[in-house]
Design a protein around this motif. Structure first.
Motif, PDB file in Angstrom:
ATOM      1  N   VAL A  16       1.026  -1.376  -0.137  1.00 19.75           N
ATOM      2  CA  VAL A  16      -0.244   0.059   0.211  1.00 19.75           C
ATOM      3  C   VAL A  16       0.828   1.322   0.605  1.00 19.75           C
ATOM      4  N   ARG A  17       1.741   0.824   0.659  1.00 17.99           N
ATOM      5  CA  ARG A  17       2.966   2.587   0.699  1.00 17.99           C
ATOM      6  C   ARG A  17       2.926   2.737  -0.361  1.00 17.99           C
ATOM      7  N   ASP A  18       3.942   1.382  -1.249  1.00 19.55           N
ATOM      8  CA  ASP A  18       4.729   1.651  -2.340  1.00 19.55           C
ATOM      9  C   ASP A  18       3.356   2.369  -3.682  1.00 19.55           C
ATOM     10  N   ALA A  19       2.106   1.924  -3.222  1.00 23.89           N
ATOM     11  CA  ALA A  19       1.403   2.185  -4.561  1.00 23.89           C
ATOM     12  C   ALA A  19       1.352   3.762  -3.533  1.00 23.89           C
ATOM     13  N   VAL A  20       0.903   4.511  -2.762  1.00 20.91           N
ATOM     14  CA  VAL A  20       0.562   5.798  -2.556  1.00 20.91           C
ATOM     15  C   VAL A  20       1.879   6.593  -3.463  1.00 20.91           C
ATOM     16  N   ASP A  21       2.970   5.921  -2.726  1.00 20.09           N
ATOM     17  CA  ASP A  21       3.944   6.886  -2.960  1.00 20.09           C
ATOM     18  C   ASP A  21       4.202   7.060  -4.883  1.00 20.09           C
ATOM     19  N   GLN A  22       4.029   5.717  -5.410  1.00 21.56           N
ATOM     20  CA  GLN A  22       3.877   5.774  -7.345  1.00 21.56           C
ATOM     21  C   GLN A  22       2.493   6.821  -7.814  1.00 21.56           C
ATOM     22  N   TYR A  23       1.412   6.537  -7.482  1.00 23.08           N
ATOM     23  CA  TYR A  23       0.548   7.174  -7.377  1.00 23.08           C
ATOM     24  C   TYR A  23      -0.188   8.770  -6.333  1.00 23.08           C
ATOM     25  N   ASN A  24       0.689   9.165  -5.546  1.00 26.64           N
ATOM     26  CA  ASN A  24       1.123  10.414  -4.911  1.00 26.64           C
ATOM     27  C   ASN A  24      -0.565  10.438  -4.160  1.00 26.64           C
TER      28      ASN A  24
END
Length: 316
Positions: free
Chosen positions: A177-185
């Protein structure tokens, strides 16, 4: 003789008049029938009309005090940066979860032009060995919902394998989830609640993984202020923490079995939720499930027809 006949005739006339004369009870019933019953019926109808008007006014006041779903999303994420607030991340466990459960929310958010939707799918649904097929089906379904392929992130993790007996560690889910939040802001996360709608263990694990991610964000929020003497790398790390600390998450409400399968009739109790999303195109759900051809068996077709999640979502 004539006098006797006259007296007899007079007596018979009095007897007939006495017989034809209505009794007190008969007069009362006649009066009730002519006056009271119509009046009572009119009063009853008037009371019912007034009651309906009062209920309508109460419902209108209840609904109008809440913003529309689009306004609600905008208000909740207004405190974050303008760019971040535009990005919404749906976190699901399997391909087809977005079609079976979340279409009303995705459809209404898609109608809001300044919102960009993204999907994080934590497994490829390989329980029956159809993982690669289901990956392609997920992309087709998302395309019908207006979500581009570049906005779909599909995870392949040994710790997150599809199946009711698979135990998904919350930390592993939180990491993705953290990686996706970083990727998509991302500014807002949508996922399952603690019951997972269908009580599937992977759905429930998805919820607790997002909860773990949010717990990490809250613990980082305390360290958000940037010290003046911080190095460049430390400042960058702190700014990243601030971004994660600003994320909010909401779960799709799991209802009772009765409400779950009464379809559009559940709109009445759901309308009192300030986060109720209604799908104006229920056939879109059917089309999205058709994209998941490998999974669209007869009982899932019945689910689409009778499920409230075809017509509405309520978030908590």
């Amino acid at each position: 003789e004539k006098r006797r006949r006259g007296e007899r005739g007079e007596e018979e006339r009095r007897r007939e008049e006495h017989t034809q004369k209505p009794t007190t009870n008969e007069r009362t019933m006649d009066w009730l029938g002519a006056v009271c019953w119509p009046s009572a019926w009119m009063l009853l109808n008037t009371a019912l009309v007034l009651l309906n008007l009062a209920l309508g006014a109460l419902m209108t006041a209840k609904l109008t005090q809440h913003p529309t779903p689009q306004q609600w999303v905008s208000q909740r994420i207004a405190r974050r940066s303008q760019e971040q607030s535009k990005n919404v991340l749906l976190v699901i466990a399997h391909p087809d979860d977005e079609a079976m459960f979340f279409v009303p929310t995705l459809h209404q958010l898609r109608a809001s032009e300044d919102k960009r939707l993204h999907v994080l799918c934590l497994s490829n649904g390989n329980y029956d060995g159809l993982g690669k097929v289901r990956e392609k089906e997920l992309l087709k379904s998302c395309a019908l919902l207006g979500i581009a392929t570049a906005c779909v992130r599909l995870v392949e993790d040994e710790q997150l394998q599809d199946g009711p007996s698979s135990d998904w560690p919350p930390a592993a889910v939180a990491r993705h989830v953290r990686d996706a939040v970083d990727q998509y802001n991302v500014g807002t996360i949508l996922t399952f609640d603690e019951r997972g709608v269908s009580h599937h263990p992977n759905h429930i694990a998805t919820h607790w993984g997002v909860v773990e991610y949010m717990r990490q964000c809250r613990s980082e929020e305390a360290d958000a202020p940037l010290p003046s003497s911080a190095s460049s790398s430390t400042a960058d790390a702190k700014k990243a923490s601030i971004v994660h600390a600003g994320v909010v998450a909401y779960g799709l409400e799991s209802t009772s079995l009765v409400r779950k399968y009464i379809g559009a009739l559940d709109l009445l109790p759901s309308a009192f939720s300030q986060r109720c999303f209604v799908c104006t195109r229920p056939l879109l759900v059917y089309r999205c499930m058709q994209a998941h051809a490998s999974q669209f068996v007869w009982y899932r077709k019945l689910f689409v027809v009778f499920s409230r999640y075809t017509f509405m979502n309520t978030l908590e």
